[in-house]
Design a protein around this motif. Sequence first.
Motif, PDB file in Angstrom:
ATOM      1  N   UNK A 265       0.824  -1.215   0.000  1.00 55.33           N
ATOM      2  CA  UNK A 265       0.000   0.000   0.000  1.00 55.33           C
ATOM      3  C   UNK A 265       0.858   1.265   0.000  1.00 55.33           C
ATOM      4  N   UNK A 266       1.947   1.232  -0.738  1.00 60.42           N
ATOM      5  CA  UNK A 266       2.820   2.388  -0.867  1.00 60.42           C
ATOM      6  C   UNK A 266       3.940   2.459   0.141  1.00 60.42           C
ATOM      7  N   UNK A 267       3.848   1.739   1.251  1.00 58.90           N
ATOM      8  CA  UNK A 267       4.887   1.751   2.280  1.00 58.90           C
ATOM      9  C   UNK A 267       5.905   0.637   2.038  1.00 58.90           C
ATOM     10  N   UNK A 268       7.152   0.919   2.392  1.00 58.77           N
ATOM     11  CA  UNK A 268       8.194  -0.091   2.223  1.00 58.77           C
ATOM     12  C   UNK A 268       7.914  -1.269   3.140  1.00 58.77           C
ATOM     13  N   UNK A 269       7.811  -2.448   2.548  1.00 60.78           N
ATOM     14  CA  UNK A 269       7.587  -3.676   3.308  1.00 60.78           C
ATOM     15  C   UNK A 269       8.896  -4.411   3.555  1.00 60.78           C
ATOM     16  N   UNK A 270       9.736  -4.443   2.526  1.00 62.04           N
ATOM     17  CA  UNK A 270      11.021  -5.142   2.664  1.00 62.04           C
ATOM     18  C   UNK A 270      11.976  -4.637   1.588  1.00 62.04           C
ATOM     19  N   UNK A 271      13.247  -4.526   1.955  1.00 64.43           N
ATOM     20  CA  UNK A 271      14.317  -4.180   1.023  1.00 64.43           C
ATOM     21  C   UNK A 271      15.467  -5.132   1.324  1.00 64.43           C
ATOM     22  N   UNK A 272      15.902  -5.906   0.317  1.00 63.81           N
ATOM     23  CA  UNK A 272      16.868  -6.963   0.638  1.00 63.81           C
ATOM     24  C   UNK A 272      17.756  -7.296  -0.559  1.00 63.81           C
ATOM     25  N   UNK A 273      18.858  -7.978  -0.255  1.00 63.88           N
ATOM     26  CA  UNK A 273      19.783  -8.533  -1.235  1.00 63.88           C
ATOM     27  C   UNK A 273      19.672 -10.055  -1.206  1.00 63.88           C
TER      28      UNK A 273
END
Length: 559
Positions: A324-332
Motif C-alpha cells: 500500500x505504498x509503504x516499504x515492506x522489505x528491502x533486501x539482497x
Amino acid sequence: MTIRTRLPVVIPVTPMDLPAMIDQGKHISWLMFLFVLISGTFAVEAQESRDLTEGRVSYLSGENIYVRFESTEGIENGDTLFIRNAEGLSPALLVQHKSSISCLCKAIAETAIKVSDPVFARLKEIMTVPQKTISEVAVPEKDVNEEVLTAPQISRETMNTPNFSGRLMLSSYSNFSKQGNDSHRFRYTFSSNYSNIGYSKISFESYVSFTHKLHEWQVVRDNLNDALKIYALAVKYDVNKQTSVWLGRKINPRIANVGAIDGVQLEYAFKSLFVGVVAGSRPDYLDYGFNTDLFEYGAYLGHSQKTSNGYVQSSLAFFEQRNSGNIDRRFLYFQHTSSLAKNLNVFTSVELDLYKLENDQPSNSLSLTGFYFSLNYRFSRKVSLSGSYDNRKNVIYYETFRNYADEVLTQASRQGIRGRINYRPLDYLMVGASAGTRFSKEDPRNTNTYNAFATWSRIPALGASLNVSSNLMQTAYLDGQVYGARLTKDFLQNMSVMLHYRHAKFDYVNSLSSLTQNISELDFTCRFNKKISLSVNFEATVQKEDIYNRLYLSLRKKF
C-alpha cells in the motif's frame, strides 16, 4: 517473506458453467467430455536430444519425487536428472531408487519441481550435485507439487524453433472416516509451454489449477481465487539472441526466492554474463490472487559458465517490496552453485535485509535473514556423502495433501544441520543413513532426526523392488518413530503396483497422551499409451479412535 508455490490453465468450460454440472452429479461425464475435447485439440510432441531420455514428474511426497520414464534403461541409482532452463540443462534431482519405468528421487540445489515437469536423464556421463535435506519417506503425494519455483525455460540454442508441450490432469480426492466427516474434492490442472509460436520470437507458458469440493460451490462464488490458482501465465518476446522480455505472472529462475512476479521482466545476456530488471507486484498472501498494493521492483546480475568439472553459476539481486505504498522489505539475495572439483558440488544462497522498522522509525540496517549451504561429494559409484546447513524461513504452501505422519517428518527435517551417506555394496542394493539437528532459543529442546533405509531394486523371482526405512525424531513437543516397507512391481511395461505400510508412534512431551497409527497404501498406475495414464491410490490410516481412508484418482494427458 519467501513464498513458494506452484503454477496457470485455460479450461474450455467457464467457471459459471460448473455448478449445474456438479450439483446434478455429472462429475464423471463432465470430466470425460473435457478430457476428450482437449485430447483432440493438441498433438505436438517435444523434441529430445540424442543422448537424453525424457521423463515426467508423476507425484511427490514430502521430499520424495517420483519421475516416470518410458524406460529407465541406462539410468542408475545415484545418477542426476536435469531440467531445462535458460542456460540449457540444470541438475535438479538425484535418483535414489529405480524400477523399470520410474525413479524415486530427491531434490537437489535450489530448484523446486512440480508434477508434470519434464525431467531429462543423460544416458552418458551423468554428474552429481548437492543434495538438500533428506527424509526417507516415500509416499505418493495426493496433489501436484507444493514448492514450485519455476516452469521449464527455453534454451537459446533452440531459439525460433516452435516447440509445444502440455499436461492436463483431472483428479479427485475423497476422505472417509467412521465419524462421517467425508469430503470429496475435485481438481483440474493444465500446464503448457509453447516456445517460438509459429517460428516467431514469441513464447508462452502457463500453469493453472481449479479446485472445488462437492456441494460447496458457494465457497467458489464468494471468492473465485480460493478455487482458481494461476501459478504462471506469461508471454515471452525475444528481442534478439541476447535480450528477452517476459510479461505476466512468472517465477524467474535467476531470482527464484523472490517468488512469482506479476509484471515485466527484462533480461540481457552476453556470453557468460546476464543482467535483468523486474517491476510488478506480488500475488496476494491469502488467496494468491492479483494484488497491485504489493508493488515490487528490483534488478539482478550474474555469471554462468560450463567448466571442465561441470558448471558454475552465481547471481546477485536487489529488491524492494511495498505494501500500500509503504516499504515492506528491502533486501539482497545471493545464489551460487558450482562444481569445484570432479564429483564435488556446492550450492549456497544468502538473503540480507537492508531495511526495518524500529518503534515505527525506518532503519537502514543489515541483517542476515536466510542462509543455506550444501555440499555433495561422490567418492565413487558406490559411495556418496552430503551435508547441508539450512537457516531459511519456513515455506508457505498454498496447496498440500500430506497426512499427519508426513507433515511431522517434513517439519522436523526442515532447517538446521544435516548429513547423509549413501552406499551401494551391490548393483541392486543401496543403503543409506542421515541425521540432522535444529536448535532455536525459542524451542525448549533441540529437534533431532535420524533416518536409515535400504533398497533392493531387483528381488529374485518376484521381479520387484523393496524399500525399508526407519525414521526417529525428537522435536520441541513430541518424540516420534516411523517404520515402513514399500514393495513396487511393474507389469507389462505399462502398469505398476505399489504396496506401502508404515507404523507411526508419537509421544507428546507436554502431556501423557500418545498417538499410534498404522498406515497402509495401495497405488496402481496404468499407462494406456505414451500420452495417457491413470493412477489410483488408496490409503487407510488406522488409529485407536477412528479409521481414516483417502482415495485419490488421477487421469493425465500429455500433449
